[in-house]
Design an enzyme around this catalytic site. Structure first.
Site, PDB file in Angstrom:
ATOM      1  N   ARG A  37       0.852  -1.193   0.000  1.00 15.73           N
ATOM      2  CA  ARG A  37       0.000   0.000   0.000  1.00 15.73           C
ATOM      3  C   ARG A  37       0.882   1.235   0.000  1.00 15.73           C
ATOM      4  O   ARG A  37       1.643   1.468   0.942  1.00 15.73           O
ATOM      5  CB  ARG A  37      -0.920  -0.004   1.217  1.00 15.73           C
ATOM      6  N   SER A 106     -13.015  -3.261  -0.197  1.00 12.45           N
ATOM      7  CA  SER A 106     -13.353  -2.633   1.076  1.00 12.45           C
ATOM      8  C   SER A 106     -14.849  -2.342   1.109  1.00 12.45           C
ATOM      9  O   SER A 106     -15.410  -1.826   0.137  1.00 12.45           O
ATOM     10  CB  SER A 106     -12.592  -1.313   1.240  1.00 12.45           C
ATOM     11  N   LYS A 135      -5.188   5.069   8.592  1.00 16.69           N
ATOM     12  CA  LYS A 135      -5.760   5.400   7.288  1.00 16.69           C
ATOM     13  C   LYS A 135      -6.562   6.679   7.462  1.00 16.69           C
ATOM     14  O   LYS A 135      -7.652   6.669   8.024  1.00 16.69           O
ATOM     15  CB  LYS A 135      -6.650   4.259   6.780  1.00 16.69           C
TER      16      LYS A 135
END
Length: 218
Positions: A37, A106, A135
């Site tokens: 990521r 997600s 996040k």
């Protein structure tokens, strides 16, 4: 594909360690899946890093997922891609991806989870379970009840992410999660391998207890 402990890399939280080093240390501690990521690196950088991680995870027998970028995932021979609600749709990605390619999505509601399964997702990630600083765009936590509701509504694996650490991992598994995705709980630790091993042990123990509860007594 096993999703019990799913470690997400992030160089901004890893005390100076690279994506590849995070991956190497995490799989040494028992991570079943590593997700690359990175929201800022160029495509060419991500492909180069992805190929490093692919070699590491392949040698360890772990899975490898790329966040957001289907093009990068395909270019570095990753096992799959993880898509957020603002990314390419799961249905379009499934049309492009080769057979056997893993697509995770997600989700933040039962309806979205059902849609993802219908469109060909291999797993859904309930995000975030608890509020998290890892996040910045995650929003408020949905709580354990949503894990239970989604687990009862889809037949694909349900992964939990967001604000999960050693202190609450057990209750997340008890709520029905098939696996736990972590960022800071593992990669921000001074000892990533030890942190991963501790988390993996908790997940395994709680799953064993759950399986014993479901086993009929002769």
């Amino acid at each position: 594909m096993k999703y019990d402990l799913y470690v997400v890399t992030d160089e901004t939280l890893s005390c100076g360690r690279s994506h590849a080093e995070i991956a190497r240390l995490a799989v040494a501690g028992g991570a079943d899946m590593v997700q690359l990521r990175d929201k800022v690196r160029s495509c060419s950088d991500l492909v180069r890093i992805g190929r490093e991680i692919r070699a590491i995870t392949r040698a360890a027998g772990a899975g490898f997922i790329v966040n957001d970028r289907l093009d990068v995932a395909l270019s570095c021979c990753a096992d799959g891609v993880h898509l957020g609600q603002g990314d390419m749709s799961c249905g379009v990605a499934r049309q492009i991806a080769p057979p056997g390619f893993v697509i995770g999505v997600s989700v933040g509601s039962v309806a979205v989870a059902r849609d993802a399964e219908r469109d060909g997702a291999d797993y859904v990630a309930v995000s975030p379970v608890f509020s998290t600083g890892s996040k910045y765009d995650a929003g408020p936590g949905h709580g354990l009840s949503l894990i239970r509701e989604i687990r009862a509504s889809v037949s694909i694996p349900v992964i939990a992410i967001g604000g999960i650490g050693l202190e609450n991992a057990g209750e997340v598994i008890d709520a029905g999660a098939d696996g736990i995705a972590v960022i800071s709980a593992v990669i921000a630790s001074p000892d990533i391998t030890r942190a991963a091993r501790q988390m993996a042990d908790i997940i395994a123990e709680r799953k064993a207890i759950g399986n014993n509860r479901r086993t009929p007594v002769p």
